[in-house]
Design a protein around this motif. Structure first.
Motif, PDB file in Angstrom:
ATOM      1  N   ASN A 132       0.820  -1.210   0.000  1.00  0.00           N
ATOM      2  CA  ASN A 132       0.000   0.000   0.000  1.00  0.00           C
ATOM      3  C   ASN A 132       0.856   1.263   0.000  1.00  0.00           C
ATOM      4  OD1 ASN A 132      -2.132  -1.737   0.069  1.00  0.00           O
ATOM      5  ND2 ASN A 132      -2.947  -1.062   2.047  1.00  0.00           N
ATOM      6  N   GLN A 133       1.938   1.250   0.771  1.00  0.00           N
ATOM      7  CA  GLN A 133       2.767   2.446   0.842  1.00  0.00           C
ATOM      8  C   GLN A 133       3.456   2.724  -0.489  1.00  0.00           C
ATOM      9  OE1 GLN A 133       2.810   4.611   3.352  1.00  0.00           O
ATOM     10  NE2 GLN A 133       4.177   5.935   2.184  1.00  0.00           N
ATOM     11  N   SER A 134       3.659   1.689  -1.291  1.00  0.00           N
ATOM     12  CA  SER A 134       4.367   1.882  -2.564  1.00  0.00           C
ATOM     13  C   SER A 134       3.449   2.254  -3.718  1.00  0.00           C
ATOM     14  CB  SER A 134       5.137   0.607  -2.915  1.00  0.00           C
ATOM     15  OG  SER A 134       4.257  -0.451  -3.266  1.00  0.00           O
ATOM     16  N   LEU A 135       2.131   2.206  -3.507  1.00  0.00           N
ATOM     17  CA  LEU A 135       1.200   2.556  -4.588  1.00  0.00           C
ATOM     18  C   LEU A 135       1.246   4.069  -4.836  1.00  0.00           C
ATOM     19  CD1 LEU A 135      -1.855   0.366  -3.559  1.00  0.00           C
ATOM     20  CD2 LEU A 135      -0.626   0.194  -5.744  1.00  0.00           C
ATOM     21  N   THR A 178      -9.881   2.999 -20.562  1.00  0.00           N
ATOM     22  CA  THR A 178     -10.385   1.628 -20.426  1.00  0.00           C
ATOM     23  C   THR A 178     -11.644   1.657 -19.572  1.00  0.00           C
ATOM     24  OG1 THR A 178      -8.966   1.204 -18.496  1.00  0.00           O
ATOM     25  CG2 THR A 178      -8.108   0.599 -20.651  1.00  0.00           C
ATOM     26  N   THR A 179     -12.581   0.781 -19.929  1.00  0.00           N
ATOM     27  CA  THR A 179     -13.852   0.730 -19.214  1.00  0.00           C
ATOM     28  C   THR A 179     -14.005  -0.609 -18.509  1.00  0.00           C
ATOM     29  OG1 THR A 179     -14.982  -0.079 -21.186  1.00  0.00           O
ATOM     30  CG2 THR A 179     -14.945   2.307 -20.853  1.00  0.00           C
ATOM     31  N   GLY A 180     -14.840  -0.621 -17.515  1.00  0.00           N
ATOM     32  CA  GLY A 180     -15.068  -1.802 -16.690  1.00  0.00           C
ATOM     33  C   GLY A 180     -15.664  -1.340 -15.386  1.00  0.00           C
ATOM     34  N   ASP A 181     -15.401  -2.051 -14.298  1.00  0.00           N
ATOM     35  CA  ASP A 181     -15.903  -1.606 -12.999  1.00  0.00           C
ATOM     36  C   ASP A 181     -15.303  -0.267 -12.615  1.00  0.00           C
ATOM     37  OD1 ASP A 181     -17.392  -3.906 -12.797  1.00  0.00           O
ATOM     38  OD2 ASP A 181     -15.916  -4.960 -11.552  1.00  0.00           O
ATOM     39  N   VAL A 182     -14.100  -0.007 -13.115  1.00  0.00           N
ATOM     40  CA  VAL A 182     -13.439   1.288 -12.915  1.00  0.00           C
ATOM     41  C   VAL A 182     -13.122   1.875 -14.282  1.00  0.00           C
ATOM     42  CG1 VAL A 182     -11.444   2.469 -11.931  1.00  0.00           C
ATOM     43  CG2 VAL A 182     -12.454   0.540 -10.703  1.00  0.00           C
ATOM     44  N   ARG A 295      15.022  -1.748 -11.002  1.00  0.00           N
ATOM     45  CA  ARG A 295      14.202  -2.060  -9.843  1.00  0.00           C
ATOM     46  C   ARG A 295      12.809  -1.440 -10.036  1.00  0.00           C
ATOM     47  NH1 ARG A 295      17.041  -4.208  -5.670  1.00  0.00           N
ATOM     48  NH2 ARG A 295      15.336  -3.711  -4.232  1.00  0.00           N
ATOM     49  N   SER A 296      11.806  -2.145  -9.540  1.00  0.00           N
ATOM     50  CA  SER A 296      10.409  -1.732  -9.732  1.00  0.00           C
ATOM     51  C   SER A 296       9.765  -1.421  -8.388  1.00  0.00           C
ATOM     52  CB  SER A 296       9.623  -2.851 -10.428  1.00  0.00           C
ATOM     53  OG  SER A 296      10.156  -3.127 -11.703  1.00  0.00           O
ATOM     54  N   LEU A 297       8.693  -0.659  -8.425  1.00  0.00           N
ATOM     55  CA  LEU A 297       7.974  -0.344  -7.199  1.00  0.00           C
ATOM     56  C   LEU A 297       7.412  -1.622  -6.580  1.00  0.00           C
ATOM     57  CD1 LEU A 297       6.076   2.920  -8.189  1.00  0.00           C
ATOM     58  CD2 LEU A 297       8.230   2.702  -6.934  1.00  0.00           C
ATOM     59  N   TYR A 298       7.389  -1.658  -5.274  1.00  0.00           N
ATOM     60  CA  TYR A 298       7.042  -2.873  -4.538  1.00  0.00           C
ATOM     61  C   TYR A 298       5.663  -3.411  -4.914  1.00  0.00           C
ATOM     62  CZ  TYR A 298       6.964  -6.070  -0.538  1.00  0.00           C
ATOM     63  OH  TYR A 298       6.916  -7.184   0.246  1.00  0.00           O
ATOM     64  N   PHE A 299       4.724  -2.540  -5.244  1.00  0.00           N
ATOM     65  CA  PHE A 299       3.351  -2.997  -5.480  1.00  0.00           C
ATOM     66  C   PHE A 299       3.239  -3.995  -6.633  1.00  0.00           C
ATOM     67  CE2 PHE A 299       3.217   0.420  -8.669  1.00  0.00           C
ATOM     68  CZ  PHE A 299       2.441  -0.152  -9.680  1.00  0.00           C
ATOM     69  N   TRP A 300       4.233  -3.989  -7.549  1.00  0.00           N
ATOM     70  CA  TRP A 300       4.180  -4.926  -8.678  1.00  0.00           C
ATOM     71  C   TRP A 300       4.211  -6.375  -8.204  1.00  0.00           C
ATOM     72  CZ3 TRP A 300       2.694  -3.762 -13.380  1.00  0.00           C
ATOM     73  CH2 TRP A 300       2.862  -2.462 -13.854  1.00  0.00           C
ATOM     74  N   SER A 301       4.682  -6.622  -6.991  1.00  0.00           N
ATOM     75  CA  SER A 301       4.723  -7.995  -6.480  1.00  0.00           C
ATOM     76  C   SER A 301       3.327  -8.558  -6.254  1.00  0.00           C
ATOM     77  CB  SER A 301       5.510  -8.048  -5.169  1.00  0.00           C
ATOM     78  OG  SER A 301       4.868  -7.286  -4.156  1.00  0.00           O
ATOM     79  N   GLN A 302       2.328  -7.672  -6.194  1.00  0.00           N
ATOM     80  CA  GLN A 302       0.958  -8.128  -5.939  1.00  0.00           C
ATOM     81  C   GLN A 302       0.043  -7.966  -7.139  1.00  0.00           C
ATOM     82  OE1 GLN A 302      -0.572  -7.268  -2.024  1.00  0.00           O
ATOM     83  NE2 GLN A 302      -2.648  -6.919  -2.781  1.00  0.00           N
ATOM     84  N   TYR A 303       0.367  -7.070  -8.056  1.00  0.00           N
ATOM     85  CA  TYR A 303      -0.555  -6.761  -9.154  1.00  0.00           C
ATOM     86  C   TYR A 303       0.104  -7.005 -10.505  1.00  0.00           C
ATOM     87  CZ  TYR A 303      -3.090  -4.436  -5.421  1.00  0.00           C
ATOM     88  OH  TYR A 303      -3.759  -4.165  -4.248  1.00  0.00           O
ATOM     89  N   PRO A 304      -0.600  -7.685 -11.422  1.00  0.00           N
ATOM     90  CA  PRO A 304      -0.020  -7.957 -12.734  1.00  0.00           C
ATOM     91  C   PRO A 304      -0.050  -6.746 -13.666  1.00  0.00           C
ATOM     92  CG  PRO A 304      -2.234  -8.870 -12.604  1.00  0.00           C
ATOM     93  CD  PRO A 304      -1.907  -8.358 -11.235  1.00  0.00           C
ATOM     94  N   THR A 305      -0.988  -5.805 -13.423  1.00  0.00           N
ATOM     95  CA  THR A 305      -1.119  -4.621 -14.270  1.00  0.00           C
ATOM     96  C   THR A 305      -1.424  -3.413 -13.413  1.00  0.00           C
ATOM     97  OG1 THR A 305      -3.513  -4.870 -14.570  1.00  0.00           O
ATOM     98  CG2 THR A 305      -2.076  -6.021 -16.152  1.00  0.00           C
ATOM     99  N   ASP A 307      -3.831  -1.350 -14.106  1.00  0.00           N
ATOM    100  CA  ASP A 307      -5.289  -1.299 -13.992  1.00  0.00           C
ATOM    101  C   ASP A 307      -5.772  -2.135 -12.808  1.00  0.00           C
ATOM    102  OD1 ASP A 307      -5.140   0.225 -16.243  1.00  0.00           O
ATOM    103  OD2 ASP A 307      -6.475  -1.005 -17.457  1.00  0.00           O
ATOM    104  N   ALA A 308      -5.146  -3.281 -12.591  1.00  0.00           N
ATOM    105  CA  ALA A 308      -5.524  -4.117 -11.447  1.00  0.00           C
ATOM    106  C   ALA A 308      -5.210  -3.421 -10.132  1.00  0.00           C
ATOM    107  CB  ALA A 308      -4.799  -5.458 -11.521  1.00  0.00           C
ATOM    108  N   ALA A 309      -4.079  -2.739 -10.087  1.00  0.00           N
ATOM    109  CA  ALA A 309      -3.714  -2.010  -8.877  1.00  0.00           C
ATOM    110  C   ALA A 309      -4.695  -0.869  -8.620  1.00  0.00           C
ATOM    111  CB  ALA A 309      -2.292  -1.470  -8.997  1.00  0.00           C
ATOM    112  N   ILE A 310      -5.086  -0.158  -9.680  1.00  0.00           N
ATOM    113  CA  ILE A 310      -6.030   0.949  -9.523  1.00  0.00           C
ATOM    114  C   ILE A 310      -7.388   0.429  -9.059  1.00  0.00           C
ATOM    115  CG2 ILE A 310      -7.343   2.712 -10.776  1.00  0.00           C
ATOM    116  CD1 ILE A 310      -4.842   3.121 -12.527  1.00  0.00           C
ATOM    117  N   THR A 311      -7.836  -0.655  -9.636  1.00  0.00           N
ATOM    118  CA  THR A 311      -9.129  -1.228  -9.246  1.00  0.00           C
ATOM    119  C   THR A 311      -9.140  -1.580  -7.769  1.00  0.00           C
ATOM    120  OG1 THR A 311      -9.513  -2.102 -11.470  1.00  0.00           O
ATOM    121  CG2 THR A 311     -10.741  -3.122  -9.672  1.00  0.00           C
TER     122      THR A 311
END
Length: 759
Positions: A132-135, A178-182, A295-305, A307-311
């Motif tokens: 969460n802190q890295s988002l 992009t459209t969808g739930d968000v 090196r990438s932001l930590y949140f990538w370890s949980q989200y594949p995209t 858009d998934a992180a934003i949702t």
């Protein structure tokens, strides 16, 4: 100068400045209001100075560059602007009634016809939850309610412009929705340059603006006047995308959403927007063999995209708000035990400081994320943009000790790893990891900015304080030889420091710096404690004896002949300065220096204080707010502690600055020098982590002083555009009372302060 005189001037200045705004500001109207402040590149503010409504000017990046962010509310067919200055004809301005801010939230209450609109900007602080802190996202939540007891037809609109991705408006952008739930708008440069910056803005990555998809929600991208005009005329958007990609300033492309709330009487649930800036890779880091690692932001370890992180980020709003309020409450409670003025300073500092760091991870050879390889990188904002500058981490250090000491470890690790690789040739600690954030490419030539005693002392002090706070000995065991190497340098060069720079490099180099010697001596004593922790009794005893001997010699070299104060440099008897490095002795409880030294300095500061604090030293009238607060943490009387804290509070609330909390300022005029939005304000949490208790204050303009929180145990818990420029910001309307208040302020500054200086 009498403390009562200082307090009286502070109080009058506070009253006069706060009378200059026609809304209620709690706790005060800050120099700049944090809006979306989450990373070095998501760092958006509303400049204030003497005051600006949310719709008096455009939000800006910390540098002052416009990032177009607009908001309308349509009430019974009449459109009101509540955010930014889009300037379309046929609109009115909502009237700001209230501004409140905390460590995580900035909330504006606006009146627009028959409804009140609340705009809450939440930049989450969740330091113990690394994902969460890295988002790199922030929330805008808008709610409305009738203010006259009647029902009203209400529609809400907001957009961002392509200005969020670059400081060069002539560069070409492209975008997609992009459209969808968000619903998610994404905008980026057509030609990116990875790891590059231009005017402190990343020249790669994407800005995102999102909202929840529901009945009555529409979207549109296109020219600012077209999209906004569509909402003004109809209260809805067309669900269309402009695909004519072009320069940011070419018909100003914007990315908008509209929410039709229907008929409103009672307060609505929040209409939620999120804004963010994501780039990948985030940091380039030098590893063994002069190789470079992405090196990438930590949140990538949980989200594949993204858009998934934003949702998930949007779905987590209720929890994020709950965590934020708990955090704010804990911070307020802890800091108020020192004083109410101190609590205000701390609250204004946390978002700013945490937005200068980024949590990163690497990938294993098989491409999977290595979440055991966590490193945090800090941008030296507003000075030279270095990566992980040791003497910038050090002043910010109390923030990390208070919120989550592990964050401090993650900041130190890349410095330790680089120097342990053997690529840095000097015997002292490196100054930084790279001259251009986000490229932590090291200094294999050894030609980084040399601050030998400063950085060796900083690394030893921070490493010991982390170990004391957590009991984790991994740093002192893994990097013991490096720590010992730096101690050997301090033994050679800290009692009588050579001509060199300290962290206050803007003041220039100086030989025999008293304050620098203090840091070096405490650093030697810190290594004694580290050696003792690891069972190296011989070194522990030897270094302890050296530190004690140096401390005794230091008092003979550094005390003025009058016996009233320490000098700035040995032999310059009339000079003096803030001995803020004594703070480390209190933080570590090393007790290198006698209490009589602290008492001497405490008695001296009130003699040389100006309206906005004690000057850094006798060479200038400027100071640094973080050093004022560090010095307050070493004060032996509540009078001196209150004097220093209240001076910083007076500066922050004076209305004389319009930039994000500038830590370098003049103690006579209150003018910010050159720094803004920097991590150093993390040092304002110094009193929350120092191992000392403070006595009650009998004569402070703040609330009474009580025992302060100590160590990590006191840290709060946390759970898992510019479009058409015709609408330029307008000056505030001044009635007779505001003019009078402004005149009173000017009189106090020009007459009262001159009298204080004379005294």
């Amino acid at each position: 100068m009498s403390l009562l005189v200082v307090v009286a001037i502070f109080s009058l200045l506070h009253v006069a400045v706060n009378a200059a705004v026609n809304w209620t500001a709690m706790p005060f109207n800050p120099p700049s209001v944090p809006l979306a402040v989450r990373s070095p590149y998501l760092n958006t503010w509303l400049a204030q100075g003497t005051g600006a409504q949310l719709n008096d000017g455009w939000p800006t990046f910390w540098t002052g560059a416009i990032v177009g962010w607009a908001g309308y509310v349509k009430v019974d067919g009449t459109t009101y602007t509540f955010l930014g200055v889009p300037g379309n004809s046929g609109t009115q301005k909502a009237v700001q009634k209230n501004l409140t801010w905390t460590s995580t939230e900035s909330t504006f209450l606006m009146t627009a016809g028959g409804i009140d609109l609340t705009a809450n900007f939440l930049s989450p602080v969740n330091p113990t939850h690394l994902v969460n802190q890295s988002l790199p996202f922030s929330y805008l939540a808008v709610s409305v309610a009738s203010n006259d007891g009647n029902s009203h037809s209400v529609q809400v609109y907001s957009d961002i412009s392509a200005e969020w991705i670059t400081s060069n408006d002539s560069l070409v952008a492209n975008w997609n929705t992009t459209t969808g739930d968000v619903l998610i708008h994404e905008v980026q440069l057509a030609n990116e340059s990875v790891f590059a910056e231009l005017s402190d803005r990343a020249q790669y990555g994407s800005a995102y603006y999102s909202t929840l998809n529901a009945n009555g929600v529409t979207y549109q991208t296109g020219e600012d006047t077209t999209v906004r005009g569509q909402f003004i005329a109809n209260g809805t958007l067309l669900n269309t995308q402009d695909t004519e990609f072009r320069a940011v300033s070419d018909r100003w492309p914007v990315f908008g959403f509209a929410h039709d709330l229907g008929t409103v009487k009672d307060a609505t649930g929040p209409i939620l927007f999120s804004v963010g800036h994501v780039r990948d890779p985030a940091v380039e880091y030098i590893v063994a063999g002069n190789a470079l690692q992405n090196r990438s932001l930590y949140f990538w370890s949980q989200y594949p995209t993204v858009d998934a992180a934003i949702t998930d980020f949007m779905a987590d709003y209720d929890n994020a708000l709950s965590v934020a309020k708990a955090f704010d409450s804990q911070v307020q409670s802890d800091a108020s035990k020192v004083s109410s003025s101190y609590a205000d300073i701390v609250a204004l500092s946390i978002r700013q400081a945490l937005a200068t760091v980024e949590l990163t991870i690497s990938k294993d050879g098989d491409g999977s994320w290595n979440t055991s390889d966590v490193m945090m990188f800090l941008k030296e904002i507003s000075s030279d943009g270095d990566v992980n500058t040791v003497d910038v981490i050090s002043p910010a250090w109390p923030l990390f000790l208070y919120t989550n000491p592990a964050l401090g470890k993650y900041l130190l690790l890349p410095l330790f790893e680089y120097q342990a690789s053997g690529q840095y040739p000097n015997q002292w600690s490196v100054h930084d990891l790279g001259a251009h954030y986000p490229q932590a490419t090291g200094h294999n030539d050894g030609k980084d900015e040399a601050m030998p005693v400063e950085e060796c002392g900083n690394m030893l002090i921070m490493t010991l304080s982390y170990t004391q706070a957590t009991g984790d000995q991994s740093l002192i065991k893994t990097y013991y030889n490096l720590l010992d190497q730096w101690t050997q340098f301090l033994i050679a060069d800290s009692l009588i420091p050579a001509d060199q720079l300290s962290t206050d490099n803007f003041a220039g180099s100086l030989a025999n710096q008293t304050n620098l010697a203090v840091k070096g001596i405490i650093g030697i004593k810190a290594m004694s404690s580290i050696a003792n922790m690891t069972g190296d009794a011989s070194r522990a005893s030897n270094y302890s004896s050296i530190a004690s001997s140096y401390a005794q010699q230091f008092l003979q070299l550094a005390t003025s002949s009058s016996g009233h104060h320490l000098t700035l440099a040995y032999g310059n008897d009339s000079s003096w300065g803030l001995a803020y490095n004594l703070y480390a002795d209190k933080l570590l409880n090393t007790q290198v220096f006698s209490e009589s030294l602290y008492q001497m300095q405490d008695s001296w500061y009130s003699n040389v204080a100006n309206t906005y604090g004690v000057p850094l030293d006798t060479r200038h009238t400027y100071t640094e707010s973080n050093w004022e607060i560090w010095t307050a943490a070493t004060a032996t009387t509540s009078h001196t502690r209150a004097l220093l804290i209240d001076a910083v509070h007076a500066y922050a609330s004076s209305g004389l600055s319009s930039v994000p909390f500038g830590d370098w300022y003049d103690t006579v005029s209150g003018k910010t020098q050159a720094f803004q939005a920097r991590p150093e304000v993390g040092g304002h949490l110094a009193l929350l982590v120092v191992n000392a208790s403070v006595s009650a204050s009998a004569s402070s303009s703040s609330s009474s002083v009580a025992s302060q929180a100590t160590g990590a145990s006191g840290s709060p818990a946390a759970s898992s555009t510019g479009a058409s420029r015709s609408g330029s910001a307008r000056a505030l309307s001044w009635d007779g009372r505001l003019v009078l208040a402004h005149a009173v302020l000017l009189m106090l500054v020009t007459v009262g302060l001159g009298w204080v200086i004379a005294v």
